[in-house]
Structure formats: structure tokens, C-alpha cells
Design a protein around this motif. Structure first.
Motif, mmCIF file in Angstrom:
data_model
loop_
_atom_site.group_PDB
_atom_site.id
_atom_site.type_symbol
_atom_site.label_atom_id
_atom_site.label_comp_id
_atom_site.label_asym_id
_atom_site.label_seq_id
_atom_site.Cartn_x
_atom_site.Cartn_y
_atom_site.Cartn_z
ATOM 1 N N ARG A 37 -40.905 12.411 -18.795
ATOM 2 C CA ARG A 37 -40.647 11.750 -20.069
ATOM 3 C C ARG A 37 -41.036 10.287 -19.949
ATOM 4 O O ARG A 37 -40.656 9.604 -19.004
ATOM 5 N N ARG A 38 -41.758 9.839 -20.935
ATOM 6 C CA ARG A 38 -42.116 8.424 -21.023
ATOM 7 C C ARG A 38 -41.975 7.991 -22.472
ATOM 8 O O ARG A 38 -42.122 8.797 -23.386
ATOM 9 N N VAL A 39 -41.663 6.713 -22.661
ATOM 10 C CA VAL A 39 -41.542 6.151 -24.003
ATOM 11 C C VAL A 39 -42.328 4.854 -24.077
ATOM 12 O O VAL A 39 -42.617 4.228 -23.066
ATOM 13 N N SER A 40 -42.668 4.465 -25.288
ATOM 14 C CA SER A 40 -43.459 3.256 -25.502
ATOM 15 C C SER A 40 -42.701 1.996 -25.127
ATOM 16 O O SER A 40 -43.287 1.055 -24.589
ATOM 17 N N SER A 41 -41.394 1.961 -25.394
ATOM 18 C CA SER A 41 -40.600 0.764 -25.121
ATOM 19 C C SER A 41 -39.116 1.092 -25.214
ATOM 20 O O SER A 41 -38.736 2.144 -25.725
ATOM 21 N N VAL A 42 -38.297 0.170 -24.722
ATOM 22 C CA VAL A 42 -36.838 0.272 -24.825
ATOM 23 C C VAL A 42 -36.330 -1.097 -25.262
ATOM 24 O O VAL A 42 -36.761 -2.123 -24.736
ATOM 25 N N LEU A 43 -35.418 -1.105 -26.216
ATOM 26 C CA LEU A 43 -34.882 -2.345 -26.764
ATOM 27 C C LEU A 43 -34.376 -3.252 -25.650
ATOM 28 O O LEU A 43 -33.532 -2.846 -24.842
ATOM 29 N N ASN A 44 -34.905 -4.445 -25.581
ATOM 30 C CA ASN A 44 -34.532 -5.458 -24.586
ATOM 31 C C ASN A 44 -34.606 -4.945 -23.143
ATOM 32 O O ASN A 44 -33.926 -5.460 -22.266
ATOM 33 N N ARG A 45 -35.392 -3.889 -22.930
ATOM 34 C CA ARG A 45 -35.542 -3.255 -21.609
ATOM 35 C C ARG A 45 -34.211 -2.788 -21.028
ATOM 36 O O ARG A 45 -34.060 -2.652 -19.820
ATOM 37 N N ASP A 46 -33.245 -2.545 -21.884
ATOM 38 C CA ASP A 46 -31.910 -2.118 -21.468
ATOM 39 C C ASP A 46 -31.867 -0.593 -21.389
ATOM 40 O O ASP A 46 -31.325 0.081 -22.273
ATOM 41 N N VAL A 47 -32.431 -0.034 -20.306
ATOM 42 C CA VAL A 47 -32.518 1.425 -20.182
ATOM 43 C C VAL A 47 -31.153 2.077 -19.998
ATOM 44 O O VAL A 47 -30.967 3.235 -20.351
ATOM 45 N N LYS A 48 -30.194 1.336 -19.454
ATOM 46 C CA LYS A 48 -28.860 1.903 -19.264
ATOM 47 C C LYS A 48 -28.208 2.208 -20.614
ATOM 48 O O LYS A 48 -27.588 3.254 -20.789
ATOM 49 N N GLN A 49 -28.361 1.321 -21.572
ATOM 50 C CA GLN A 49 -27.732 1.502 -22.871
ATOM 51 C C GLN A 49 -28.630 2.227 -23.877
ATOM 52 O O GLN A 49 -28.148 2.996 -24.699
ATOM 53 N N PHE A 50 -29.972 2.007 -23.820
ATOM 54 C CA PHE A 50 -30.874 2.527 -24.847
ATOM 55 C C PHE A 50 -32.036 3.345 -24.297
ATOM 56 O O PHE A 50 -33.030 3.559 -24.989
ATOM 57 N N GLY A 51 -31.957 3.806 -23.064
ATOM 58 C CA GLY A 51 -33.068 4.491 -22.406
ATOM 59 C C GLY A 51 -33.398 5.862 -22.966
ATOM 60 O O GLY A 51 -32.626 6.471 -23.718
ATOM 61 N N LYS A 52 -34.544 6.361 -22.539
ATOM 62 C CA LYS A 52 -35.081 7.631 -23.045
ATOM 63 C C LYS A 52 -34.193 8.843 -22.753
ATOM 64 O O LYS A 52 -34.181 9.800 -23.527
ATOM 65 N N THR A 53 -33.436 8.807 -21.672
ATOM 66 C CA THR A 53 -32.601 9.962 -21.328
ATOM 67 C C THR A 53 -31.549 10.247 -22.396
ATOM 68 O O THR A 53 -31.092 11.385 -22.525
ATOM 69 N N HIS A 54 -31.189 9.235 -23.177
ATOM 70 C CA HIS A 54 -30.157 9.410 -24.206
ATOM 71 C C HIS A 54 -30.601 10.320 -25.353
ATOM 72 O O HIS A 54 -29.765 10.839 -26.080
ATOM 73 N N MET A 55 -31.914 10.544 -25.505
ATOM 74 C CA MET A 55 -32.386 11.470 -26.544
ATOM 75 C C MET A 55 -32.060 12.909 -26.182
ATOM 76 O O MET A 55 -32.021 13.774 -27.046
ATOM 77 N N PHE A 56 -31.860 13.173 -24.896
ATOM 78 C CA PHE A 56 -31.743 14.541 -24.407
ATOM 79 C C PHE A 56 -30.373 14.868 -23.820
ATOM 80 O O PHE A 56 -30.173 15.964 -23.328
ATOM 81 N N ASP A 57 -29.423 13.922 -23.861
ATOM 82 C CA ASP A 57 -28.143 14.130 -23.170
ATOM 83 C C ASP A 57 -27.095 14.869 -23.995
ATOM 84 O O ASP A 57 -26.030 15.205 -23.488
ATOM 85 N N GLY A 58 -27.358 15.127 -25.275
ATOM 86 C CA GLY A 58 -26.417 15.858 -26.107
ATOM 87 C C GLY A 58 -25.204 15.057 -26.534
ATOM 88 O O GLY A 58 -24.311 15.578 -27.194
ATOM 89 N N ASP A 59 -25.149 13.771 -26.184
ATOM 90 C CA ASP A 59 -24.016 12.903 -26.527
ATOM 91 C C ASP A 59 -24.279 12.281 -27.899
ATOM 92 O O ASP A 59 -25.294 11.626 -28.113
ATOM 93 N N GLU A 60 -23.349 12.479 -28.818
ATOM 94 C CA GLU A 60 -23.479 11.959 -30.184
ATOM 95 C C GLU A 60 -23.469 10.427 -30.251
ATOM 96 O O GLU A 60 -23.864 9.853 -31.252
#
Length: 136
Positions: free
Chosen positions: A1-24
Motif C-alpha cells: 500500500r502506498r499513498v500520495s501524501s499524509v497530512l503533516n506527515r503524521d502517519v501515526k494519526q492519519f496514515g494509510k493503514t487507517h483506511m483498512f483497520d475497520g476502526d470507525e
């Protein structure tokens, strides 16, 4: 999985894995820009039949272009989708829907490009992204 960018490079809070984690409560939040994208590499060939996506209203895309390919090939356009600007989970269907459809395609790599964003700065927020189909 790759994405074009992450807000403020804050992958912990806004990273790509959050699209797939099932957490609302978690999401991928892109940074600013006119075009954002997500690329998915599958470990083996899949036959894609549907796409499920849940945007945050006000941070969605009016046009999504799907491209795919088999290993060693160049990306080729599969479909264009026209999602609604809403918080609802949107499900693509086959040829039954002229607005939000995905053509069944066998591929190893899928790229979803989000164009014409509803946010003034071009940010995209996705809570859920699922690709449905079958492994070959």
C-alpha cells in the motif's frame, strides 16, 4: 500500500493503514494537492469486482480513476467513478450502475486516483477502503 501524501506527515494519526483497520474513529487524511492517490499491490492476482469507500463529507473526490495491471505491465485505465460528497459508505456495482461502477478486471496492482476534490485545498479523508473480488 502506498499513498500520495499524509497530512503533516503524521502517519501515526492519519496514515494509510487507517483506511483498512475497520476502526470507525481512524482515517487516512491526505495533505494538500490537486490530485491524491492510493496504490494497492496484491500478493497474487485478483479479480476485482467492487470497491467500497467511505469519505468524510467535504473531503471527498468528485472523480476517481481506477487503473490496474498485472506484474510487469504498465497501469491501464479500468473505470472512472463519480462518488457522492457524503459520509456514507459507497459501494460500486458492476454494469448495474452508471454512476459508480467497476468493471471486473484481473490484476496484481490497483491505483485509485482522487481528482476534483471537494475540499478547497484538495485534501482527501477516507475512513474505509475495501476492494472486493476473488483471488486467482
Amino acid at each position: 500500500r502506498r499513498v500520495s501524501s499524509v497530512l503533516n506527515r503524521d502517519v501515526k494519526q492519519f496514515g494509510k493503514t487507517h483506511m483498512f483497520d475497520g476502526d470507525e474513529d481512524t482515517c487516512w487524511n491526505s495533505d494538500q494537492g490537486p490530485v491524491q492517490w492510493v496504490t494497492l499491490d496484491f500478493p497474487r492476482a485478483v479479480k476485482v469486482s467492487r470497491l467500497l469507500v467511505q469519505f468524510q463529507g467535504g473531503f471527498s473526490s468528485r472523480l476517481c480513476t481506477l487503473e490496474g495491471c498485472r506484474t510487469g505491465q504498465e497501469l491501464a485505465k479500468i473505470s472512472q467513478l463519480y462518488p457522492e460528497d457524503s459520509n456514507a459508505l459507497q459501494i460500486s456495482f458492476g454494469s448495474n450502475s452508471s454512476v459508480f461502477q467497476v468493471q471486473e478486471t484481473v490484476l496484481d496492482k490497483l491505483k485509485i486516483t482522487f481528482e476534483n476534490g471537494t475540499d478547497f485545498f484538495g485534501r482527501i479523508v477516507i475512513y474505509h477502503l475495501n476492494v472486493l473480488g476473488e483471488r486467482l
